[in-house]
Write an enzyme that holds these catalytic residues in place. Structure first.
Site, short mmCIF file in Angstrom:
data_model
loop_
_atom_site.label_atom_id
_atom_site.label_comp_id
_atom_site.label_asym_id
_atom_site.label_seq_id
_atom_site.Cartn_x
_atom_site.Cartn_y
_atom_site.Cartn_z
CG ASP A 10 -1.71 -1.24 1.27
OD1 ASP A 10 -1.20 -2.29 1.04
OD2 ASP A 10 -2.79 -1.15 2.18
CD GLN A 35 -6.64 -6.32 -3.73
OE1 GLN A 35 -6.76 -7.11 -3.09
NE2 GLN A 35 -5.88 -5.40 -3.54
CD GLU A 91 -4.72 -9.92 -0.17
OE1 GLU A 91 -5.49 -10.26 0.37
OE2 GLU A 91 -3.41 -9.57 -0.10
#
Ligand code: BGC
Length: 802
Positions: A380, A621, A508
């Site tokens: 991140d 995502q 993921e």
């Protein structure tokens, strides 16, 4: 300021665009508000808990006080372990609570669920960096007081926080007692309560992590406490001191209590009707991670003396000045939607509050606002948070990258454990060691190496900071390149293409696959940049290059190998669909049955076994869509449209890292409605608790993502491979105008656009060349350049084939 006649200080009448205001206390929401009203300075973090404690029946409180990079370790117990699983986990600690201030009015204890709250307001002011709470309270016996509490965590003195507590006796004469304390016994009950099997919360500690060593007092109501972490053996010294300000006629008495880990001082003040008194409390934290142990006490005394000499108001003034400078570089202004404007500022302010800036620490996924993800740093930082700092506050960007250099040794060790050459950075960490206990969504995300490399390239190209590249960046790039060529192999069945097997991409919901397209594309970019860096160093910094070559034993043959692997990198592509395949097998899997998935089953990770999810085409995502943004120059517009349209409907956005990336690509391909919708989901992610877990801490990647969605999405900013800055603004129809600034190689440019045109103004620097929609523009000081907005952003039509 006439507090009594108005009922509240004028200072609390702040425009919504610059503040976060709570008009009534709702106990159900307490933990979430503690995250939202958290304060920090990249080193200290204090959740927005109430000084007097939480007395609600519903929900709970997490009185979180954190120090970035300060953690304890604990063994990870695997019922079925295997070689190379991390033996220990690190967790950011909830440290000594020095924010305790308890008020009693004529013997009646103040808290919000007692007596009568006649007025309540809590305001976070993002221009001054001060959190206010104003309460008019009537005790059960009818004594009324006006309480005004101001709190700050100093952005200019990283070891310091301060609370200014002011009380006015409104309708009585009598004794008001204020007890200020610090408590080092952080009971387990204060930790996050029921975790309900949510993997995002992490393991619960069963024993106190901070052990008492010593305590002392300064004889003036102040004191200090020294503790040591149970396993990691780090020392922490927390100290407090006070300054009392009384009306001329008032008298007071003071009593101190020391009970090992709990130090308190009580001021009993005799007030006349209408009198106001205040207590300033200064708090410092120092640890052996950043201060020599034998100097802990001395340094903390020094910090507190400095705070006392400035006083709360002096610290608040410095805070304001610091923030003025920050906002002059980082503010994004949109006209036409105050709620979104508030979200953008809240996010930028939050990023500033949580980002480590000493080169030893980084940015936890939840910043310094909560214990979700145990305070770990992930990718991140480089992919989401770093761009914000690189383009607004590059000195913090550099510090974030320095953290990776400092932990390069651990990354080398990790590569060895994984039977690879070079260095493999941890998927999640605080101290530099791998902490991921679930390798399919952890260590397997080798893309972390390429993400860090990307962050270095972007930082260096945007700032021109070659010194960083030469001294630190190059070594990271070379060691991590070694990892790629060792991990991958040339597959004879695919014409000798370079393949990377057994990895997990950003998504993921698909794990351990061969040739994740994102990973391979990013690894290719990484290897190319490493080769270019070799070239640059050889030509411009030959001595430093020779030293590095020697130190890490770099052979000519290795560099050729990096180039070859990059040239031959395999990227899975499906000719029939005309899109990149997320990996070798993704497109042949069954699609997830979205129609029969009830809304309450999201996020899927809390309702389905990982294997059930892995067997389907479903994304948590942005994965390939992220590559479309990061490596935009490598794809045609048509490719972007086709790929986006394939993957977008399969994406759940169960990760908060996802909507902002979709917003950017949607804006680029002209799907403005989707772009705006995804932006909306990002920008108020925590203010509106979009993911329902803001109580565990704020979503820092999404916060940074909202900046990217404006600057890269609607502003169309891209840094091309040559380091040139380009823009292609498009204004969402809901807005009147948008303004942002970016730093480029020490120069600051402001971009302002409304429905018709864009104006580029140089605010700092000698002049620079940018691209506007592909056109080369020279921007000189005091000579703003205007251009019409291009009109070809209509939704792409069906002319794209397939
Ligand atoms: C996401 C990861 C992210 C992590 C920490 C996970 O839910 O899937 O990409 O790094 O959260 O924010």
């Amino acid at each position: 300021m006439n507090k009594r006649s108005e009922g509240h200080p004028a200072a609390l009448q702040l425009p919504r665009e610059w503040s976060l205001v709570e008009d009534a206390y709702d106990e159900k929401d307490n933990q979430r508000k503690e995250s939202l009203f958290a304060l920090g300075n990249g080193y200290i973090g204090m959740r927005g808990y109430f000084e007097e404690g939480y007395h609600g029946k519903e929900g709970a409180s997490v009185r979180g006080n954190y120090v970035n990079g300060f953690y304890d370790t604990a063994p990870i117990h695997y019922p079925e372990g295997a070689y190379g699983y991390p033996a220990e986990g690190q967790a950011m600690l909830n440290v000594t609570d020095a924010g305790i201030l308890k008020l009693a009015v004529e013997g009646e204890t103040f808290h919000l669920n007692r007596g009568h709250v006649r007025f309540y307001k809590r305001v976070l002011h993002m221009q001054s960096g001060v959190l206010h709470r104003l309460v008019e309270w009537e005790s059960p016996a009818g004594h009324r007081v006006l309480i005004h509490i101001r709190r700050l965590v100093s952005l200019t003195h990283r070891h310091l926080a301060a609370i200014h507590y002011e009380v006015t006796a409104l309708n009585f004469a009598g004794t008001v007692s204020l007890c200020s304390a610090m408590d080092g016994d952080i009971a387990e009950a204060e930790g996050p309560p029921d975790r309900g099997g949510d993997p995002r919360l992490g393991a619960r500690r069963t024993e106190p992590s901070l052990l008492f060593e010593e305590a002392g007092s300064d004889g003036r109501g102040g004191g200090w406490l020294k503790q040591r972490t149970r396993h990691s053996r780090f020392a922490l010294l927390t100290a407090m001191s006070h300054r009392l300000a009384l009306p001329p006629s008032a008298s007071y008495s003071l009593s101190e209590k020391h009970d090992r880990q709990r130090l308190s001082v009580q001021y009993d003040v005799a007030l006349r009707r209408g009198d106001t008194f205040s207590l300033s409390k200064f708090i410092s934290h120092h640890t052996s991670r950043d201060t020599r142990e034998e100097e802990l006490l001395m340094q903390s005394e020094g910090a507190l003396r400095l705070a006392e000499s400035r006083g709360f108001d002096g610290l608040a003034e410095e805070q304001h000045a610091y923030l003025d400078a920050f906002w002059s570089r980082a503010d994004v202004e949109i006209k036409g939607d105050p709620a979104l404007q508030q979200g953008l500022r809240f996010n930028a302010f939050g990023l500033l509050q949580s980002a480590g800036r000493d080169g030893r620490t980084s940015m936890a996924a939840k910043g310094l606002t909560g214990e979700g993800y145990e305070g770990h740093y992930f990718w991140d930082t480089e992919m989401y948070v770093l761009p914000f700092f690189t383009f607004t506050t590059p000195e913090i960007g550099r510090a974030l990258l320095e953290f990776r250099y400092r932990t390069l040794e651990q990354a080398r060790e990790r590569a060895k454990v994984m039977a690879q050459r070079g260095a493999l950075y941890p998927w999640r960490t605080i101290g530099g060691e791998e902490n991921s206990a679930f390798f399919p969504a952890g260590t397997a995300q080798a893309h972390i190496n390429a993400d860090i490399a990307y962050g270095i390239r972007q930082y260096v190209q945007a700032t021109g900071d070659e010194a960083f590249l030469v001294r630190q960046g190059a070594e990271i790039l070379f060691e991590t390149s070694r990892f790629w060529v060792d991990l991958g192999h040339y597959d004879p069945g695919r014409d000798g293409a370079f393949c990377i097997d057994g990895v997990t991409g950003p998504d993921e919901y698909t794990a351990i696959v061969n040739n994740n397209a994102y990973t391979n594309l990013m690894a290719r970019e990484h290897l190319r940049y490493a080769c270019e860096t070799v070239g640059l160093l050889r030509e411009r910094y030959p001595l430093q290059y020779a030293r590095l070559e020697r130190e890490i034993g770099l052979a000519e043959e290795e560099i050729r190998e990096w180039q070859r692997a990059a040239d031959k990198m395999y990227v899975p592509y499906d000719d029939e669909l005309g899109i990149y395949a997320q990996d070798d097998t993704f497109l042949s899997k069954r699609k997830w049955d979205f129609a029969d998935t009830p809304p309450e089953n999201y996020p899927l990770l809390l309702h389905y076994h990982p294997l059930v999810i892995y067997r389907h085409q479903v994304l948590k995502q942005a994965d390939l869509v992220l590559a479309l943004f990061l490596l935009g120059e490598q794809f045609s517009r048509e490719e972007k449209i086709r790929n986006y349209r394939y993957y977008e409907p399969l994406t759940t956005h169960d990760s908060s890292l996802s909507p902002c990336i979709h917003s950017i690509i949607a804006a680029e391909i002209g799907e403005m409605e989707a772009a705006y919708d995804y932006f909306g989901r990002t920008v108020r992610m925590d203010l509106d608790d979009v993911n329902g877990n803001a109580k565990d801490g704020l979503h820092t990647a999404a916060m940074a993502g909202s900046w990217m969605a404006v600057v890269n999405g609607f502003g169309g900013m891209r840094l091309d491979r040559g380091g040139r800055l380009g823009f292609r603004p498009v204004l969402p129809p809901q807005w009147e105008s948008c303004r942002f600034k970016v730093m480029h190689r020490g120069q600051r440019i402001e971009v302002f656009f409304d429905r018709e045109q864009v104006t580029y103004t140089l605010q700092e620097g000698e002049g620079l060349v940018i691209l506007h929609d592909g056109e080369r523009l020279e921007i000189r000081p005091e000579a703003p350049v205007r251009r019409e907005l291009s009109a070809d952003r209509e939704p792409a039509g069906g002319h794209l084939g397939n």
